[in-house]
Design an enzyme around this catalytic site. Sequence first.
Site, PDB file in Angstrom:
ATOM      1  N   GLU A 133      -6.392   7.796  -5.798  1.00 42.64           N
ATOM      2  CA  GLU A 133      -7.423   7.893  -4.758  1.00 42.64           C
ATOM      3  C   GLU A 133      -8.263   9.164  -4.880  1.00 42.64           C
ATOM      4  OE1 GLU A 133      -7.857   7.843   0.128  1.00 42.64           O
ATOM      5  OE2 GLU A 133      -5.909   7.514  -0.793  1.00 42.64           O
TER       6      GLU A 133
ATOM      7  N   GLU B 224      -6.783  -2.426   7.721  1.00 42.72           N
ATOM      8  CA  GLU B 224      -6.369  -1.100   7.239  1.00 42.72           C
ATOM      9  C   GLU B 224      -7.506  -0.437   6.469  1.00 42.72           C
ATOM     10  OE1 GLU B 224      -2.872   0.854   4.492  1.00 42.72           O
ATOM     11  OE2 GLU B 224      -2.598  -1.211   5.155  1.00 42.72           O
TER      12      GLU B 224
END
Length: 441
Positions: free
Chosen positions: A249, A293
């Site tokens: 990420e 989410e």
Amino acid sequence: MHFIPPVEALKSQLDTLSDSAKKGFIRLSTSCQVNHLMGWLNAQSEYPRFYWQSREAGAVEYATLGAVKAFDSLAALQADLARLADLGGEQPDYFGGMAFDTSTVGWEHFPGCHFLLPRIELRRQQTGATLSLNLRFDDRCPEAEIVQARACLAALKEERPLPCLLPHVYQREDRPAQKEWAASVAQVTHPDHLSHTPKVVLSRETCLTTPETPSPWALLARWQAGAADCFHFGVQLTPHEAFIGCPPERLYTREGRHLMTEALAGTTRRGRDAQQDQALADELLADKKNSLENQCVYQQLLTQLEPLSSHVQMGEAHTVKLRSVQHIRRLIHAELHQNVTDQRLLAVLPPTPAVGGVPRESALAFIRQHERHRRGWYAGVLGRISHTSSDLSVAIRCAHIGPETIRLYAGAGIVAGSQPDEEWHELDAKIADIMSLLGMG
């Protein structure tokens, strides 16, 4: 043509540096041959040691030693960036990171925020490797700076092969245990809690104890080989502890005023073959719980970036395939206002909803109250900052290595519809890569 060893070439450049050149920041550089940057780092006696490579194919590899200056606050770092920018000339790269939650007690040898301007910098890219010596003359005695630089050059060692990773027996303890985990998930998914905090990212520390701790650089090198499309980092501020990881990420990358970030949240496993893998990816994109989410993440990022930018644009949802799992990702591009600095961005963006929750403060309050392990730099920020560009990852998929212990971390976003057993198995999937490297998976 007579070959001059890289260290001797740098010593010669240092010896012949004129008094008129001793201003601001100076980088002395020479080409060099190196087979493995982590083998070079592992052979050294100097600290701190830092390794960084962005996730793009062919990205520059950085290995650094020592520190010309170190900064334990974003304000001090930004002041130094501004000072050197005003002086003009070549601008340095700073390397470092921040804890997930700087308001709580973290790991012993890892401050809440720590960035450094390295003394020695080894870079490798497709065109070859460069060894550099960094010097500062704007805020210190030139003679003392030269003496310190010579001492660091004299301490440099030749690259050596990394030690072999031998099989070890590990004792494992998960914190929290599965029963406590289920209780926390039940609290977060209770309608009363969801009404004010729709998402909390809960984490688990998997503590492995062993009589003999493996070399963090040998472990990272093996991990890196199986972690394509990820960032790769290693930090050793002292001989006693190391923090390594291969996170997928990005926090953000900045080139001038152009910023790119991403919403990476929502997870499923990989398939046995290409057909099943694609079916799982399609299910992931269509799944309400995982879409929610991801939505929690991108909505907050957009809200945070809009006041800082003249233009913000978000791309379509797609899946990112890693070794054991696949995630939903949306890319976000922004053109920053003229006065927006890395200090401002780092005061606003982390911890992202992908590792904290939504709204941030109430999610963090739950984490502070219920998580008994220390996250430290897990789920924090790690990477490179300079005046012209910055590249920072979210420090997940990582290991904190201390004497006779390896602590692995994984988190899961808990939202309406989250099931404790499913989320627990997701944590297992996320640490499966490094467990397999340790001969345990």
